[in-house]
Design an enzyme around this catalytic site. Structure first.
Site, PDB file in Angstrom:
ATOM      1  N   ASP A  12       1.591   2.589   4.467  1.00 34.64           N
ATOM      2  CA  ASP A  12       0.275   2.282   4.727  1.00 34.64           C
ATOM      3  C   ASP A  12       0.042   0.795   4.211  1.00 34.64           C
ATOM      4  OD1 ASP A  12      -2.383   1.959   5.458  1.00 34.64           O
ATOM      5  OD2 ASP A  12      -3.018   3.937   4.897  1.00 34.64           O
ATOM      6  N   ASP A 110      -0.538  -0.809  11.129  1.00 35.50           N
ATOM      7  CA  ASP A 110      -0.236  -1.051   9.605  1.00 35.50           C
ATOM      8  C   ASP A 110       0.065   0.471   9.042  1.00 35.50           C
ATOM      9  OD1 ASP A 110      -2.582   0.253  10.065  1.00 35.50           O
ATOM     10  OD2 ASP A 110      -3.980  -1.061   8.869  1.00 35.50           O
ATOM     11  N   GLU A 111       0.614   0.899   9.904  1.00 38.19           N
ATOM     12  CA  GLU A 111       1.196   2.419   9.438  1.00 38.19           C
ATOM     13  C   GLU A 111       2.344   2.837  10.007  1.00 38.19           C
ATOM     14  OE1 GLU A 111      -2.658   5.103   8.619  1.00 38.19           O
ATOM     15  OE2 GLU A 111      -2.253   4.718  10.817  1.00 38.19           O
TER      16      GLU A 111
END
EC number: 2.7.7.7
Length: 221
Positions: A12, A110-111
């Site tokens: 993350d 973003d993960e």
């Protein structure tokens, strides 16, 4: 007999849009920074996309109207969202992650979830070592900090990462899963927001294990 567990690493990227702006504008670092999606109706209409931790400490949250953020954090720096730039950073980081995984699932900009089971030959401690190496490599190549969760499955990897932010490394070993689940608060499960958590608390469900004593029909309602 050697027990073969899956080893999942969840990555993350910390306060991603704001962190990219800090990398590109080092003068923002250490100051409250808010990345905004301006709707264009008026000068301040729109919503907060991401705030760095300095701005979060002042109470700024993602999704909050810009005007409200400006009231509680007038001294913060407000910048417009630059999606193509963040996407370029994201793509480079995802490519880097891809090299370390048997399989990758990009969950959002973003993960990402990495299955590294074969890469580390089913050895959990090697999985933790790989997670450390991944953090280090992203920091060296892109100046971006990430929080990582290492666990036997995706959901546990995400939960332990969420508990380890920012710039953390959370681990749930296969031998720790049962104890972890027994102690898990219901609102720490991804997808259970504050409203649902409150409803469940009213039914006497504080911890995940409390659902075991509930009847299904009651829960279904």
């Amino acid at each position: 007999h050697h027990h073969h567990h899956h080893i999942v690493i969840f990555v993350d990227f910390d306060y991603f849009f704001a962190q990219v702006e800090e990398v590109l504008n080092p003068q923002y670092k250490g100051k409250p920074l808010v990345v905004c999606v301006y709707s264009g109706r008026t000068k301040t209409s729109g919503a907060v996309a991401t705030a760095n931790y300095e701005a979060r400490k002042l109470g700024v949250k993602a999704g909050m109207p810009i005007i409200k953020a400006m009231q509680i954090a007038p001294s913060a720096i407000y910048v417009p969202m630059r999606k193509p730039i963040y996407e370029a950073f994201s793509n480079r980081i995802m490519n880097l992650l891809n090299k370390h995984a048997d399989k990758i699932e990009v969950a959002s900009i973003d993960e990402a979830y990495l299955d590294v089971t074969n890469k580390v030959e089913g050895n959990f401690e090697n999985g933790i070592e790989l997670a450390r190496k991944i953090k280090q490599e992203i920091l060296e190549k892109e100046k971006i900090t990430v929080t990582v969760g290492v666990a036997p499955n995706k959901i546990l990897a995400k939960i332990i990462a969420d508990k380890s932010k920012p710039n953390g490394l959370g681990v749930i070993r296969p031998t720790e899963v049962q104890d972890f689940l027994n102690e898990l608060d219901i609102d720490e499960i991804p997808g259970i927001g504050s409203v649902l958590a409150r409803r469940l608390n009213e039914l006497g469900i504080q911890k995940l294990r409390d659902i075991l004593s509930k009847n299904y029909n009651e829960l279904e309602k």
